[in-house]
Design a protein around this motif. Sequence first.
Motif, PDB file in Angstrom:
ATOM      1  N   ASN A   8      18.795  18.392   1.302  1.00 12.79           N
ATOM      2  CA  ASN A   8      18.478  18.391  -0.117  1.00 12.79           C
ATOM      3  C   ASN A   8      17.608  19.599  -0.451  1.00 12.79           C
ATOM      4  O   ASN A   8      16.515  19.765   0.079  1.00 12.79           O
ATOM      5  N   ARG A   9      18.095  20.452  -1.329  1.00  9.15           N
ATOM      6  CA  ARG A   9      17.372  21.678  -1.686  1.00  9.15           C
ATOM      7  C   ARG A   9      16.544  21.510  -2.959  1.00  9.15           C
ATOM      8  O   ARG A   9      16.042  22.479  -3.508  1.00  9.15           O
ATOM      9  N   GLY A  10      16.429  20.281  -3.436  1.00  9.32           N
ATOM     10  CA  GLY A  10      15.651  20.044  -4.644  1.00  9.32           C
ATOM     11  C   GLY A  10      14.181  20.341  -4.439  1.00  9.32           C
ATOM     12  O   GLY A  10      13.683  20.474  -3.309  1.00  9.32           O
ATOM     13  N   ALA A  11      13.447  20.448  -5.541  1.00  3.81           N
ATOM     14  CA  ALA A  11      12.027  20.776  -5.481  1.00  3.81           C
ATOM     15  C   ALA A  11      11.255  19.682  -4.749  1.00  3.81           C
ATOM     16  O   ALA A  11      11.468  18.497  -4.973  1.00  3.81           O
ATOM     17  N   LYS A  12      10.359  20.091  -3.886  1.00  2.00           N
ATOM     18  CA  LYS A  12       9.541  19.175  -3.099  1.00  2.00           C
ATOM     19  C   LYS A  12       8.073  19.586  -3.204  1.00  2.00           C
ATOM     20  O   LYS A  12       7.760  20.752  -3.462  1.00  2.00           O
ATOM     21  N   ILE A  13       7.208  18.626  -2.989  1.00  2.00           N
ATOM     22  CA  ILE A  13       5.776  18.904  -2.956  1.00  2.00           C
ATOM     23  C   ILE A  13       5.177  18.363  -1.671  1.00  2.00           C
ATOM     24  O   ILE A  13       5.792  17.522  -0.995  1.00  2.00           O
ATOM     25  N   VAL A  14       3.996  18.855  -1.338  1.00  2.00           N
ATOM     26  CA  VAL A  14       3.182  18.247  -0.293  1.00  2.00           C
ATOM     27  C   VAL A  14       1.829  17.915  -0.912  1.00  2.00           C
ATOM     28  O   VAL A  14       1.332  18.646  -1.778  1.00  2.00           O
ATOM     29  N   PRO A  15       1.216  16.801  -0.509  1.00  2.00           N
ATOM     30  CA  PRO A  15      -0.101  16.470  -1.043  1.00  2.00           C
ATOM     31  C   PRO A  15      -1.133  17.482  -0.571  1.00  2.00           C
ATOM     32  O   PRO A  15      -1.242  17.765   0.622  1.00  2.00           O
ATOM     33  N   ASP A  16      -1.877  18.037  -1.498  1.00  2.00           N
ATOM     34  CA  ASP A  16      -2.899  19.030  -1.173  1.00  2.00           C
ATOM     35  C   ASP A  16      -3.884  19.114  -2.340  1.00  2.00           C
ATOM     36  O   ASP A  16      -3.622  19.796  -3.331  1.00  2.00           O
ATOM     37  N   PRO A  17      -5.036  18.420  -2.251  1.00  2.00           N
ATOM     38  CA  PRO A  17      -6.001  18.432  -3.340  1.00  2.00           C
ATOM     39  C   PRO A  17      -6.999  19.576  -3.271  1.00  2.00           C
ATOM     40  O   PRO A  17      -8.084  19.485  -3.858  1.00  2.00           O
ATOM     41  N   THR A  18      -6.655  20.656  -2.576  1.00  2.00           N
ATOM     42  CA  THR A  18      -7.603  21.751  -2.402  1.00  2.00           C
ATOM     43  C   THR A  18      -8.108  22.290  -3.736  1.00  2.00           C
ATOM     44  O   THR A  18      -9.316  22.502  -3.920  1.00  2.00           O
ATOM     45  N   GLU A  19      -7.204  22.533  -4.681  1.00  3.22           N
ATOM     46  CA  GLU A  19      -7.628  23.108  -5.959  1.00  3.22           C
ATOM     47  C   GLU A  19      -8.535  22.151  -6.723  1.00  3.22           C
ATOM     48  O   GLU A  19      -9.553  22.573  -7.294  1.00  3.22           O
ATOM     49  N   ALA A  20      -8.185  20.868  -6.736  1.00  7.51           N
ATOM     50  CA  ALA A  20      -9.031  19.884  -7.415  1.00  7.51           C
ATOM     51  C   ALA A  20     -10.384  19.764  -6.718  1.00  7.51           C
ATOM     52  O   ALA A  20     -11.432  19.658  -7.378  1.00  7.51           O
ATOM     53  N   LEU A  21     -10.380  19.784  -5.395  1.00  6.71           N
ATOM     54  CA  LEU A  21     -11.621  19.660  -4.628  1.00  6.71           C
ATOM     55  C   LEU A  21     -12.548  20.844  -4.887  1.00  6.71           C
ATOM     56  O   LEU A  21     -13.754  20.675  -5.146  1.00  6.71           O
ATOM     57  N   ILE A  22     -12.020  22.054  -4.822  1.00  2.46           N
ATOM     58  CA  ILE A  22     -12.843  23.245  -5.047  1.00  2.46           C
ATOM     59  C   ILE A  22     -13.383  23.269  -6.467  1.00  2.46           C
ATOM     60  O   ILE A  22     -14.556  23.598  -6.702  1.00  2.46           O
ATOM     61  N   ASP A  23     -12.558  22.902  -7.435  1.00  2.00           N
ATOM     62  CA  ASP A  23     -13.011  22.888  -8.819  1.00  2.00           C
ATOM     63  C   ASP A  23     -14.111  21.854  -9.019  1.00  2.00           C
ATOM     64  O   ASP A  23     -15.070  22.085  -9.764  1.00  2.00           O
ATOM     65  N   ALA A  24     -13.990  20.698  -8.351  1.00  2.00           N
ATOM     66  CA  ALA A  24     -15.022  19.663  -8.457  1.00  2.00           C
ATOM     67  C   ALA A  24     -16.344  20.139  -7.866  1.00  2.00           C
ATOM     68  O   ALA A  24     -17.418  19.835  -8.401  1.00  2.00           O
ATOM     69  N   ILE A  25     -16.295  20.898  -6.776  1.00  2.00           N
ATOM     70  CA  ILE A  25     -17.516  21.412  -6.166  1.00  2.00           C
ATOM     71  C   ILE A  25     -18.161  22.473  -7.056  1.00  2.00           C
ATOM     72  O   ILE A  25     -19.381  22.492  -7.248  1.00  2.00           O
ATOM     73  N   ARG A  26     -17.348  23.345  -7.613  1.00  2.00           N
ATOM     74  CA  ARG A  26     -17.888  24.460  -8.397  1.00  2.00           C
ATOM     75  C   ARG A  26     -18.300  24.059  -9.809  1.00  2.00           C
ATOM     76  O   ARG A  26     -19.231  24.651 -10.371  1.00  2.00           O
ATOM     77  N   ALA A  27     -17.631  23.070 -10.390  1.00  2.00           N
ATOM     78  CA  ALA A  27     -17.942  22.672 -11.775  1.00  2.00           C
ATOM     79  C   ALA A  27     -17.894  21.156 -11.885  1.00  2.00           C
ATOM     80  O   ALA A  27     -16.995  20.598 -12.526  1.00  2.00           O
TER      81      ALA A  27
END
Length: 283
Positions: free
Chosen positions: A168-187
């Motif tokens: 299946n070549r459809g769009a897939k994601i992997v769980p990765d909260p890095t952006e949310a985590l960094i934003d929570a730490i900085r702001a």
Amino acid sequence: MDVLNPSPALCLPQTMWLTYQVIMNSPGLGPDDVIAMVAPEGLASQTQHGKRALSGLRDFRLVEQDDDGALSAEPIGSASQFLRVLRRRAVVAPLDQGADFVGAPDLRAGLIWLMRQAPMLPLDYDTVQTEATANPFVNDTRWNGFRLWSQALGFSRPALGALSKNANRGAKIVPDPTEALIDAIRAPFGDPLPRDQQLPIGQLLSFLRTELPVLPGHPSATYEGMPVDDDSSLRVLGLALSSAEQRGVLTMAYQSDPSGVMALPDAQDFGHNRYVSTVAVKG
């Protein structure tokens, strides 16, 4: 509000920001005037997207409407700041935001589920149906809406094609909260963490669960039918912390006789754990 329900159109963060900008810059307009400015005249599908965006802004309490129907919104300077506020309204349990707060329970349940999945397993709806247990998604169209929302809010990223083992070549994601985590730490919305000093890893985890209460371990991070957390429930959070360290946001260390230890997947030694007892947030 069921933001993942695409009937008659999907509510999208990007359209919400566009609609918010119109209300913010032109206070006093009524709903019909706002929709007319957001959606090109004669395009019914775009009009429906605009209406759903406005409905979402109301349900997240991001805009106000007075008795005369005039809309208003607090000034927000950038799309990233808007997403920060939107993320906060999405992840905090509705009851914790007021008795009449609507929010998006379907999106929140999806994020709670996502944060407990294997971080190296590419997810599409077929995978969710066959390999994931007790997922909260009704159908593939709601999954596709969730995929877009989870990326916009910083809790997932597109999966690398090399990780996918099926045809299946459809769009897939992997769980990765890095952006949310960094934003929570900085702001953060609460008190910030001290900078450039050693903190117990438990203090950081408590801070992150308060800022992002869809993470495993927060009392409200649950939904009906969700399996009990096990020792693997922190895998995604552990990899996000390692990613934040690689990006210079924080450093992690192990001290002798620690009061608490967390076993993280080691970003430098695949397949092994790295034991962390303290963390320092960089200034």
